[in-house]
Motif scaffolding. Structure first.
Motif, PDB file in Angstrom:
ATOM      1  N   ARG A 338       2.166   1.905 -11.474  1.00 53.49           N
ATOM      2  CA  ARG A 338       0.735   1.347 -11.068  1.00 53.49           C
ATOM      3  C   ARG A 338       1.187  -0.093 -10.708  1.00 53.49           C
ATOM      4  O   ARG A 338       0.369  -0.451  -9.535  1.00 53.49           O
ATOM      5  CB  ARG A 338      -0.121   1.422 -12.049  1.00 53.49           C
ATOM      6  CG  ARG A 338      -0.650   2.752 -12.473  1.00 53.49           C
ATOM      7  CD  ARG A 338      -1.922   2.679 -13.328  1.00 53.49           C
ATOM      8  NE  ARG A 338      -1.795   2.082 -14.443  1.00 53.49           N
ATOM      9  CZ  ARG A 338      -1.584   2.614 -15.621  1.00 53.49           C
ATOM     10  NH1 ARG A 338      -1.445   3.938 -15.735  1.00 53.49           N
ATOM     11  NH2 ARG A 338      -1.435   1.816 -16.536  1.00 53.49           N
ATOM     12  N   MET A 339       1.901  -0.931 -11.437  1.00 54.13           N
ATOM     13  CA  MET A 339       2.258  -2.479 -11.046  1.00 54.13           C
ATOM     14  C   MET A 339       2.875  -2.274  -9.921  1.00 54.13           C
ATOM     15  O   MET A 339       3.027  -3.171  -9.107  1.00 54.13           O
ATOM     16  CB  MET A 339       2.922  -3.078 -12.141  1.00 54.13           C
ATOM     17  CG  MET A 339       2.185  -2.963 -13.388  1.00 54.13           C
ATOM     18  SD  MET A 339       0.621  -3.758 -13.456  1.00 54.13           S
ATOM     19  CE  MET A 339       1.111  -5.361 -12.607  1.00 54.13           C
ATOM     20  N   GLU A 340       3.985  -1.178  -9.557  1.00 57.86           N
ATOM     21  CA  GLU A 340       4.710  -1.329  -8.265  1.00 57.86           C
ATOM     22  C   GLU A 340       3.819  -1.244  -7.071  1.00 57.86           C
ATOM     23  O   GLU A 340       3.910  -1.986  -6.177  1.00 57.86           O
ATOM     24  CB  GLU A 340       5.779  -0.343  -8.277  1.00 57.86           C
ATOM     25  CG  GLU A 340       6.641  -0.255  -7.017  1.00 57.86           C
ATOM     26  CD  GLU A 340       7.792   0.583  -7.345  1.00 57.86           C
ATOM     27  OE1 GLU A 340       8.509   0.670  -6.361  1.00 57.86           O
ATOM     28  OE2 GLU A 340       7.914   1.533  -8.287  1.00 57.86           O
ATOM     29  N   ALA A 341       2.729  -0.294  -7.162  1.00 58.99           N
ATOM     30  CA  ALA A 341       1.828  -0.024  -6.040  1.00 58.99           C
ATOM     31  C   ALA A 341       1.026  -1.416  -5.907  1.00 58.99           C
ATOM     32  O   ALA A 341       0.733  -1.644  -4.668  1.00 58.99           O
ATOM     33  CB  ALA A 341       1.143   1.130  -6.460  1.00 58.99           C
ATOM     34  N   LEU A 342       0.341  -1.867  -6.945  1.00 59.55           N
ATOM     35  CA  LEU A 342      -0.220  -3.062  -7.046  1.00 59.55           C
ATOM     36  C   LEU A 342       0.715  -4.299  -6.191  1.00 59.55           C
ATOM     37  O   LEU A 342       0.040  -4.957  -5.448  1.00 59.55           O
ATOM     38  CB  LEU A 342      -0.703  -3.486  -8.159  1.00 59.55           C
ATOM     39  CG  LEU A 342      -1.497  -4.959  -8.384  1.00 59.55           C
ATOM     40  CD1 LEU A 342      -2.825  -4.840  -7.492  1.00 59.55           C
ATOM     41  CD2 LEU A 342      -2.078  -5.365  -9.700  1.00 59.55           C
ATOM     42  N   GLY A 343       1.858  -4.318  -6.920  1.00 62.71           N
ATOM     43  CA  GLY A 343       2.689  -5.486  -6.287  1.00 62.71           C
ATOM     44  C   GLY A 343       2.987  -5.122  -4.805  1.00 62.71           C
ATOM     45  O   GLY A 343       3.070  -6.194  -4.040  1.00 62.71           O
ATOM     46  N   LEU A 344       3.168  -4.072  -4.370  1.00 62.21           N
ATOM     47  CA  LEU A 344       3.423  -4.029  -2.779  1.00 62.21           C
ATOM     48  C   LEU A 344       2.046  -4.406  -2.055  1.00 62.21           C
ATOM     49  O   LEU A 344       2.121  -5.002  -1.136  1.00 62.21           O
ATOM     50  CB  LEU A 344       3.621  -2.506  -2.614  1.00 62.21           C
ATOM     51  CG  LEU A 344       5.030  -2.051  -2.961  1.00 62.21           C
ATOM     52  CD1 LEU A 344       5.365  -0.589  -2.604  1.00 62.21           C
ATOM     53  CD2 LEU A 344       6.061  -2.703  -2.273  1.00 62.21           C
ATOM     54  N   LEU A 345       0.951  -3.693  -2.566  1.00 66.03           N
ATOM     55  CA  LEU A 345      -0.459  -4.404  -1.825  1.00 66.03           C
ATOM     56  C   LEU A 345      -0.370  -6.043  -1.951  1.00 66.03           C
ATOM     57  O   LEU A 345      -0.749  -6.701  -0.891  1.00 66.03           O
ATOM     58  CB  LEU A 345      -1.631  -3.716  -2.357  1.00 66.03           C
ATOM     59  CG  LEU A 345      -2.789  -4.172  -1.835  1.00 66.03           C
ATOM     60  CD1 LEU A 345      -2.846  -3.726  -0.316  1.00 66.03           C
ATOM     61  CD2 LEU A 345      -3.810  -3.228  -2.527  1.00 66.03           C
ATOM     62  N   ALA A 346      -0.550  -6.547  -3.098  1.00 67.95           N
ATOM     63  CA  ALA A 346      -0.633  -7.710  -3.552  1.00 67.95           C
ATOM     64  C   ALA A 346       0.280  -8.637  -2.722  1.00 67.95           C
ATOM     65  O   ALA A 346      -0.187  -9.617  -2.278  1.00 67.95           O
ATOM     66  CB  ALA A 346      -0.737  -7.878  -4.901  1.00 67.95           C
ATOM     67  N   GLY A 347       1.458  -8.233  -2.871  1.00 64.04           N
ATOM     68  CA  GLY A 347       2.592  -9.056  -2.374  1.00 64.04           C
ATOM     69  C   GLY A 347       2.348  -9.624  -1.018  1.00 64.04           C
ATOM     70  O   GLY A 347       2.623 -10.458  -0.195  1.00 64.04           O
ATOM     71  N   GLY A 348       2.133  -8.395   0.121  1.00 65.77           N
ATOM     72  CA  GLY A 348       1.971  -8.630   1.332  1.00 65.77           C
ATOM     73  C   GLY A 348       0.807  -9.428   1.768  1.00 65.77           C
ATOM     74  O   GLY A 348       0.852 -10.189   2.449  1.00 65.77           O
ATOM     75  N   VAL A 349      -0.360  -8.898   1.101  1.00 63.21           N
ATOM     76  CA  VAL A 349      -1.798  -9.904   1.152  1.00 63.21           C
ATOM     77  C   VAL A 349      -1.403 -11.354   0.913  1.00 63.21           C
ATOM     78  O   VAL A 349      -1.995 -12.231   1.634  1.00 63.21           O
ATOM     79  CB  VAL A 349      -2.834  -9.212   0.632  1.00 63.21           C
ATOM     80  CG1 VAL A 349      -4.107 -10.171   0.799  1.00 63.21           C
ATOM     81  CG2 VAL A 349      -3.089  -7.837   1.103  1.00 63.21           C
ATOM     82  N   ALA A 350      -0.953 -11.564  -0.230  1.00 61.62           N
ATOM     83  CA  ALA A 350      -0.729 -12.832  -0.729  1.00 61.62           C
ATOM     84  C   ALA A 350       0.110 -13.598   0.002  1.00 61.62           C
ATOM     85  O   ALA A 350      -0.038 -15.002   0.056  1.00 61.62           O
ATOM     86  CB  ALA A 350      -0.390 -12.870  -2.362  1.00 61.62           C
ATOM     87  N   HIS A 351       1.359 -13.118   0.418  1.00 66.00           N
ATOM     88  CA  HIS A 351       2.265 -13.869   1.351  1.00 66.00           C
ATOM     89  C   HIS A 351       1.591 -14.552   2.542  1.00 66.00           C
ATOM     90  O   HIS A 351       1.800 -15.670   2.725  1.00 66.00           O
ATOM     91  CB  HIS A 351       3.206 -12.879   1.642  1.00 66.00           C
ATOM     92  CG  HIS A 351       4.249 -13.536   2.380  1.00 66.00           C
ATOM     93  ND1 HIS A 351       5.303 -14.470   1.903  1.00 66.00           N
ATOM     94  CD2 HIS A 351       4.633 -13.348   3.673  1.00 66.00           C
ATOM     95  CE1 HIS A 351       6.071 -14.928   3.127  1.00 66.00           C
ATOM     96  NE2 HIS A 351       5.586 -14.138   4.102  1.00 66.00           N
ATOM     97  N   ASP A 352       0.842 -13.719   3.047  1.00 62.67           N
ATOM     98  CA  ASP A 352       0.205 -14.164   4.478  1.00 62.67           C
ATOM     99  C   ASP A 352      -0.857 -15.171   4.130  1.00 62.67           C
ATOM    100  O   ASP A 352      -1.036 -16.109   4.922  1.00 62.67           O
ATOM    101  CB  ASP A 352      -0.518 -12.990   5.086  1.00 62.67           C
ATOM    102  CG  ASP A 352       0.640 -12.032   5.796  1.00 62.67           C
ATOM    103  OD1 ASP A 352       1.900 -12.466   6.115  1.00 62.67           O
ATOM    104  OD2 ASP A 352       0.126 -10.722   6.063  1.00 62.67           O
ATOM    105  N   PHE A 353      -1.493 -15.108   3.143  1.00 63.73           N
ATOM    106  CA  PHE A 353      -2.590 -15.955   2.668  1.00 63.73           C
ATOM    107  C   PHE A 353      -2.071 -17.120   2.292  1.00 63.73           C
ATOM    108  O   PHE A 353      -2.543 -18.138   2.547  1.00 63.73           O
ATOM    109  CB  PHE A 353      -3.461 -15.226   1.533  1.00 63.73           C
ATOM    110  CG  PHE A 353      -4.741 -15.869   1.173  1.00 63.73           C
ATOM    111  CD1 PHE A 353      -5.618 -16.366   2.058  1.00 63.73           C
ATOM    112  CD2 PHE A 353      -5.051 -16.372  -0.107  1.00 63.73           C
ATOM    113  CE1 PHE A 353      -6.752 -17.020   1.758  1.00 63.73           C
ATOM    114  CE2 PHE A 353      -6.210 -17.203  -0.509  1.00 63.73           C
ATOM    115  CZ  PHE A 353      -7.029 -17.380   0.539  1.00 63.73           C
TER     116      PHE A 353
END
Length: 696
Positions: A338-353
């Motif tokens: 679950r954390m890996e799936a969340l990390g992939l999503l959050a990592g991409g969005v947060a990086h651009d933000f």
């Protein structure tokens, strides 16, 4: 003694030392308890030993001798300084059951001393090599228990007992040794885990004391006694039916083993240990009364009963511990997915933000720097920077919770990190709650990101202060290895450093335990927090190759943050360069090459470097920057000023190793600095100042 005092005393006697947050007794009650404990233990041992002491030696009385085994389970979790009075009580209780006639007094005295030696040796071995709190919850601790107590310790005392018995005209030495080894070994094997399992349910010093993990679900404390009672009644019914129907040993063994296996799988270790103890005691009782398949009094029948009891107990314990470890591993793997799936999503969005926020913050700062000091536009720009900082902080929290934080590591002193965190947490405590800090005596060096670690300890301290009744204790320590299971993360190899955050609150409910480290989960009912606090702590622990252990109960909760301990020497002091604009510039016109494919980010970084006193040369192409580095090195060779190159991983060529080799070949004096994207002003200032100092 009044009833409430007796209840409190018996609770403390079977649970050992009280956990963090327990109410400190007054001097009078403490003295009263110290006197009452040996008296109660002596009475308990006497009542357990008396019914069997006068049975004929050819019977199975050695198997049913429960007093030393119960005393071992009671002494094990207690600190050794409290043992002398309790051991004296055991000696007096066992001596009271002997005849001490003119013929047997030497033999009786010798066996009294031998029983006390057995209790002390088993308790010391268990506390030293198995678990100091009496937790036998892993296959490793179970193997140590089996090898050290029923085999090594009981085997040693049985040698002494057989020698003593043979000297006084009893059976042969070998027969005496076998009887003592198997009889006392089975008693320790069956009774000690049962008492320890139930004692540990109420203590806060043991991981997982609040609930057991079985079949992928949590067994609540209320359900465990019901399961244990049901299975114990079932095994009693099976034994009675076997005695009434005159079934064979083999049939009874199969039926009882199936029941014990089911109890271990679905009821956990406390219920399994209780059922094993019930089966052993009831089976011995039936045999002594000449009922059941083992009712014959010949030696072979007794031997079969002993072997069956030992084998069923070992099988049941291994099943219970293996199932527990398997379920815990499955839960951790599921949480990790679950954390890996969340990390992939959050990592991409947060990086651009973060890139957008960095641009907003950078241009706002440049605009403020170009405005006059009395310009009315400076205040709105400051508000823009403040909002950008808040957004950047929230982005960092999401990345940490998703375990995608900054991977930069420094060798830091753990004492300094925790002192800073506690200093930040103390003003946040509500009235009536204090935070006490107990630092380590020596410098403990860990490879860590200072800001992330400070935030993790701050979150733990803040949560503890909200849950505490009056006190939070933050303690730092080290150990050669991790001896307890982790709720999150992996056990670091080798030596560890740990940070304990202990509160004296009511504990964590069983239904909340599986969800504590999930992002956006909060147990506070009224407006408390965004549910990222413990998720951030878990993310920081995992990013640092560590983990978190939880111990909770009605007297409080302990979170233990575990980190790998750096053994390469003391940490070097970290020098922080002054920020640009505060004091003298960092550089004096030195050339620095900047490689950044993002035009806005490159221009912003060039402005920062210029304010620091550098002469920045910005490039979008790494190969062009390499040519410039060669030219700069040739120009500055006479001045002994090798070029500095600043970049980020995304701006380097795909074949980074080839680019680095070409850089070393064509410009061997160049210094390459790689910073995470987006490049932040503070990190750029510190890295450039540190590189400039190394070259000077």
């Amino acid at each position: 003694m009044a009833l409430p005092h007796r209840q409190t005393f018996l609770t403390n006697l079977f649970r050992g030392s009280s956990g963090p947050g327990a109410n400190e007794p007054t001097t009078t009650s403490r003295i009263r308890a110290r006197i009452a404990e040996p008296v109660a233990l002596a009475l308990l041992c006497y009542l357990l030993a008396r019914p069997f002491v006068h049975l004929d030696s050819s019977t199975l009385s050695a198997i049913a001798w429960p007093a030393p085994a119960i005393a071992i389970a009671i002494l094990w979790p207690l600190p050794p300084r409290r043992w002398p009075n309790l051991l004296l009580a055991v000696f007096l209780a066992i001596a009271a059951t002997g005849d001490f006639s003119a013929v047997t007094w030497r033999s009786d005295l010798g066996f009294c001393v031998l029983n006390v030696l057995e209790v002390a040796l088993c308790a010391w071995l268990g506390r030293r090599y198995v678990d100091k709190n009496g937790e036998i919850t892993t296959t490793t601790s179970l193997m140590r228990f089996l090898l050290l107590l029923p085999l090594a310790a009981i085997g040693t005392t049985s040698i002494l007992g057989a020698t003593l018995a043979s000297d006084y005209g009893h059976d042969g030495w070998w027969q005496e040794w076998r009887t003592l080894l198997v009889g006392n070994g089975v008693a320790v094997l069956v009774l000690v885990p049962a008492v320890l399992a139930w004692r540990s349910r109420g203590t806060v010093d043991t991981p997982g004391a609040t609930a057991g993990v079985t079949a992928g679900k949590l067994i609540t404390p209320r359900a465990e006694p019901l399961i244990a009672l049901t299975c114990s009644l079932a095994v009693v019914a099976i034994l009675l039916a076997s005695a009434a129907l005159h079934v064979s040993e083999q049939v009874q063994r199969v039926i009882v083993s199936l029941l014990l296996a089911a109890t271990a799988i679905y009821g956990g270790l406390p219920a399994a240990a209780t059922t094993v103890g019930t089966a052993a005691v009831f089976g011995v009782g039936l045999t002594l009364m000449q009922f059941g398949p083992y009712r014959s009094e010949n030696a072979e029948s007794a031997w079969h009963l002993q072997i069956d009891m030992a084998g069923l107990a070992i099988l049941t314990y291994f099943i219970a511990t293996a199932v527990r470890e398997r379920r815990q591993l499955a839960q951790r793997l599921e949480r990790g997915r679950r954390m890996e799936a969340l990390g992939l999503l959050a990592g991409g969005v947060a990086h651009d933000f973060k890139n957008i926020l960095a641009a907003v913050d950078g241009y706002s700062e440049i605009a403020r720097g170009r405005l006059p000091a009395d310009s009315p536009a400076r205040q709105p720009l400051r508000e823009v920077q403040t909002a950008s900082a808040r957004g950047y902080e929230l982005t960092e929290e999401i990345l940490l919770a998703a375990r995608r934080g900054d991977r930069v590591r420094e060798t830091l002193d753990l004492n300094g990190i925790v002192r800073e965190s506690v200093a930040l947490a103390r003003p946040l405590c509500r009235n009536g709650v204090v935070i006490e800090l107990e630092t380590a005596a020596a410098r403990l060096c860990v490879a860590a990101h200072g800001g992330q670690l400070v935030r993790a300890v701050l979150n733990l301290s803040s949560n503890a202060s909200l849950a505490a009744s009056s006190r939070v204790t933050v303690r730092i320590g080290t150990d050669t290895a991790m001896s307890e299971a982790l709720a999150v993360g992996d056990v670091p190899p080798g030596a560890i450093a740990w940070i304990d955050v202990i509160d004296d609150g009511p504990g964590i409910s069983a239904e909340h335990l599986p969800h504590l480290f999930e992002p956006f989960f909060s147990a506070r009912k009224k407006g408390g927090g965004n549910g990222l606090g413990l998720a951030i702590v878990a993310g920081v622990a995992c990013e640092h190759q560590g983990g978190i252990a939880i111990a909770t109960g009605p007297c409080g909760t302990r979170f233990r943050l575990v980190l790998p301990l750096v053994s390469s020497g003391p940490a070097m002091p970290v020098e922080t360069a002054p920020p640009a604009g505060a004091g003298a510039p960092v550089a004096r016109g030195e050339r620095i090459i900047l490689i950044d494919t993002d035009a806005a980010s490159r221009e912003r970084s060039e402005d920062w470097l210029a304010e620091m006193g550098f002469e920045p040369l910005g490039y979008a192409d790494a190969h062009e920057a390499l040519d410039e580095a060669v030219r700069v090195e040739d120009i500055d060779d006479a001045h002994d000023e090798p070029p500095l190159i600043v970049t980020d991983p995304q701006s380097l060529p795909p074949d980074e190793a080839s680019f680095a080799a070409r850089l070393r070949e064509r410009a061997p004096g160049a210094r390459l600095i790689v910073l995470p994207k987006p490049i932040e002003r503070e990190a750029l200032t510190r890295a450039a100042a540190s590189a400039l100092k190394d070259l000077s």
